[in-house]
Every structure is written in C-alpha cells, then in structure tokens.
Write a protein that holds these residues in place. Structure first.
Motif, short mmCIF file in Angstrom:
data_model
loop_
_atom_site.label_atom_id
_atom_site.label_comp_id
_atom_site.label_asym_id
_atom_site.label_seq_id
_atom_site.Cartn_x
_atom_site.Cartn_y
_atom_site.Cartn_z
N ILE A 1 -14.33 10.09 -5.51
CA ILE A 1 -13.28 10.50 -4.26
C ILE A 1 -13.23 12.26 -4.50
CG2 ILE A 1 -11.03 10.81 -3.45
CD1 ILE A 1 -10.73 7.73 -4.02
N GLU A 2 -13.42 12.87 -3.37
CA GLU A 2 -13.21 14.25 -3.54
C GLU A 2 -12.18 14.93 -2.88
OE1 GLU A 2 -17.07 15.94 -2.33
OE2 GLU A 2 -18.22 14.86 -4.07
N PHE A 3 -11.60 16.04 -3.39
CA PHE A 3 -10.63 16.91 -2.66
C PHE A 3 -11.52 17.63 -1.52
CE2 PHE A 3 -8.86 20.92 -1.45
CZ PHE A 3 -7.31 20.15 -1.33
N PRO A 4 -10.73 17.56 -0.22
CA PRO A 4 -9.39 16.83 0.04
C PRO A 4 -9.70 15.42 0.59
CG PRO A 4 -10.22 18.41 2.10
CD PRO A 4 -11.15 18.48 0.66
N ALA A 5 -8.87 14.63 0.34
CA ALA A 5 -8.80 13.28 0.42
C ALA A 5 -7.69 12.62 0.69
CB ALA A 5 -10.00 12.45 -0.28
N VAL A 6 -7.35 11.67 1.46
CA VAL A 6 -6.21 11.00 1.43
C VAL A 6 -6.71 9.30 0.97
CG1 VAL A 6 -4.39 9.80 2.71
CG2 VAL A 6 -5.06 12.10 3.33
N VAL A 7 -5.92 9.13 -0.02
CA VAL A 7 -6.22 7.67 -0.48
C VAL A 7 -5.15 6.65 -0.32
CG1 VAL A 7 -7.63 8.61 -2.34
CG2 VAL A 7 -5.49 8.25 -3.03
N ASP A 8 -5.65 5.46 -0.15
CA ASP A 8 -4.54 4.43 0.03
C ASP A 8 -4.66 3.71 -1.33
OD1 ASP A 8 -4.08 5.01 2.76
OD2 ASP A 8 -5.82 4.21 3.25
N LEU A 9 -3.54 3.56 -1.80
CA LEU A 9 -3.36 2.64 -3.23
C LEU A 9 -2.86 1.57 -2.70
CD1 LEU A 9 -1.42 5.47 -5.26
CD2 LEU A 9 -3.86 4.96 -5.23
N ALA A 10 -3.45 0.32 -2.99
CA ALA A 10 -3.29 -0.94 -2.90
C ALA A 10 -3.11 -1.58 -4.18
CB ALA A 10 -4.40 -1.55 -1.95
N LEU A 11 -1.73 -2.47 -3.84
CA LEU A 11 -1.25 -3.26 -5.24
C LEU A 11 -1.21 -4.70 -4.76
CD1 LEU A 11 0.13 -2.84 -7.92
CD2 LEU A 11 2.23 -2.52 -6.56
N ARG A 12 -1.39 -5.43 -6.03
CA ARG A 12 -0.93 -6.83 -5.62
C ARG A 12 -0.69 -7.15 -7.30
NH1 ARG A 12 -6.42 -10.18 -4.35
NH2 ARG A 12 -7.26 -10.37 -6.71
N VAL A 13 -0.08 -8.44 -7.74
CA VAL A 13 0.02 -8.89 -8.91
C VAL A 13 -1.31 -10.08 -8.89
CG1 VAL A 13 1.62 -10.37 -10.14
CG2 VAL A 13 2.46 -8.48 -8.96
N ASN A 14 -1.66 -9.98 -9.96
CA ASN A 14 -2.58 -11.14 -10.56
C ASN A 14 -2.23 -12.20 -11.19
OD1 ASN A 14 -4.61 -10.24 -8.82
ND2 ASN A 14 -5.91 -9.28 -10.58
N LYS A 15 -1.29 -11.91 -12.01
CA LYS A 15 -0.50 -12.77 -13.05
C LYS A 15 0.80 -12.35 -13.24
CE LYS A 15 -1.21 -15.26 -17.42
NZ LYS A 15 -1.67 -14.90 -18.77
N LEU A 16 1.77 -13.31 -13.09
CA LEU A 16 3.07 -13.16 -13.25
C LEU A 16 3.80 -14.16 -14.38
CD1 LEU A 16 5.67 -11.60 -12.46
CD2 LEU A 16 5.86 -13.28 -10.61
N GLY A 17 3.89 -13.82 -15.61
CA GLY A 17 4.53 -14.61 -16.68
C GLY A 17 5.83 -14.43 -16.89
N LYS A 18 6.41 -15.07 -17.82
CA LYS A 18 7.79 -15.09 -18.27
C LYS A 18 8.45 -13.64 -18.25
CE LYS A 18 11.36 -16.82 -21.17
NZ LYS A 18 11.69 -17.85 -22.48
N GLN B 1 0.84 -1.28 -0.13
CA GLN B 1 -0.07 0.07 0.18
C GLN B 1 0.96 1.00 -0.08
OE1 GLN B 1 -3.32 0.16 2.62
NE2 GLN B 1 -3.71 -2.21 2.40
N LEU B 2 0.45 2.38 -0.81
CA LEU B 2 1.16 3.65 -0.79
C LEU B 2 -0.09 4.76 -0.51
CD1 LEU B 2 3.78 5.13 -1.56
CD2 LEU B 2 3.01 4.99 -3.86
N GLU B 3 0.38 5.51 0.12
CA GLU B 3 -0.66 6.63 0.67
C GLU B 3 -0.56 7.95 -0.30
OE1 GLU B 3 -0.20 9.68 3.91
OE2 GLU B 3 -1.72 7.98 4.97
N TYR B 4 -1.49 8.56 -0.73
CA TYR B 4 -1.33 9.76 -1.57
C TYR B 4 -2.56 10.72 -1.33
CZ TYR B 4 -2.22 12.65 -5.94
OH TYR B 4 -2.19 13.85 -6.57
N ARG B 5 -2.10 11.84 -0.92
CA ARG B 5 -2.81 12.99 -0.38
C ARG B 5 -3.50 13.93 -1.79
NH1 ARG B 5 -3.00 13.63 4.65
NH2 ARG B 5 -1.30 12.86 6.01
N THR B 6 -4.48 13.84 -2.03
CA THR B 6 -5.17 14.45 -3.23
C THR B 6 -4.94 15.98 -3.21
OG1 THR B 6 -7.44 14.85 -2.34
CG2 THR B 6 -6.97 12.87 -3.49
N ARG B 7 -4.79 16.58 -4.36
CA ARG B 7 -4.66 18.08 -4.54
C ARG B 7 -5.83 18.81 -5.12
NH1 ARG B 7 -0.28 17.48 -8.78
NH2 ARG B 7 -1.86 16.35 -9.42
N TRP B 8 -6.15 19.75 -4.85
CA TRP B 8 -7.26 20.66 -5.51
C TRP B 8 -7.37 20.48 -7.06
CZ3 TRP B 8 -11.51 22.56 -4.43
CH2 TRP B 8 -12.06 23.48 -5.39
#
Length: 153
Positions: A78-95, A17-24
């Motif tokens: 999502i509206e300003f001002p907000a803090v969003v959490d970006l959540a990441l995963r890999v669904n498929k990993l190929g060659k 996860q990575l946090e992001y603060r929205t901007r106007w």
C-alpha cells in the motif's frame, strides 16, 4: 493458517471495519506502508472496537489486555496516499484470551493487502494475572459479536 486461505479473505469475512487515511510519514524508503505502521493499525482497530463495543475504558478498567502474540502476513503493498479499511474479527475467544484477525484492504479494492493476528490476554490491572472468572462479561459479550463462523476459519 495457510497463506492461500488468507489471500482469499474479503471484507465480508469480517464483522467490524475502521477507515484509516495514510500519511506521508507512514511510508518507508521503498515508498510503501512501513511494516511498523501495520502493527499501529492493528492496535488501533482492536482498541477502537474494545472501547466502542465492549465497555472497555483503559484508564480506569480493572482488567487490561496484554498483547502476548502478534504477526502479519504481507500480501501486497500500500502506498501513500491511500485510504485503508481495517477489518476485524475474533477467531478464538477463550476464558481470558482472544485471538483477533485483522484484514487490511485498500479502499475500493476487494483484494486483501495484509492479514494480521493479534492475541490479547485480559488480566487484572494490579496483579497482571488472569482473574478466576476470566474476562469481564461485557467484554466477552462484545467480542462474541465479531466471532468468526468456525466454517470460515
């Protein structure tokens, strides 16, 4: 992927996860996060993970990731001002390719606001073609750390 399954996504479905603060300036004329900002956020969370956990150094790496597909399912605004959490995963990993899933959550809320998909193909910087060995071992190892359990796909 079925939209109903995406709507049930929770932070616990993701391994980074990575946090992001929205901007106007992130807002559009309807006073919510502009669609293009979501793609900026997807690129940011993916590349942050690659640099911090997969030994990727974009200016000098012999392999680079080319985006060959992306899309986003927008589930709630999502509206300003907000803090969003970006959540990441890999669904498929190929060659030489990897399919990421990004969940966008507003801080303090469990309901997912958007779910995106982002596909990279890792290629040789000069030829722009996948190498015979596929992606670098350190890259593949780092990506496997956030590989989703197949039962949750």
């Amino acid at each position: 992927m079925a939209l109903e399954a995406l709507k049930r996504r929770r932070r616990s479905d993701y391994k980074f996860q990575l946090e992001y603060r929205t901007r106007w300036s992130d807002n559009d004329m309807y006073h919510h996060l502009n669609n293009s900002i979501y793609y900026f956020l997807f690129d940011s969370v993916v590349n942050t993970y690659l640099i911090k956990h997969c030994s990727l150094h974009p200016p000098t790496s012999s392999q680079i990731g080319l985006v060959v597909h992306s899309h986003c399912d927008y589930l709630a605004p999502i509206e300003f001002p907000a803090v969003v959490d970006l959540a990441l995963r890999v669904n498929k990993l190929g060659k030489s390719s990897v399919s990421y899933e990004i969940g966008v959550f507003e801080h303090g809320q469990e309901e997912v606001k958007a779910v995106g998909e982002f596909v990279h193909v890792f290629v040789d910087r000069e030829s722009r073609k996948p190498g015979m060995q596929g992606m670098a071992e350190e890259l593949k190892k780092g990506l496997s750390e956030i590989l989703a359990n197949k039962a949750t796909l």
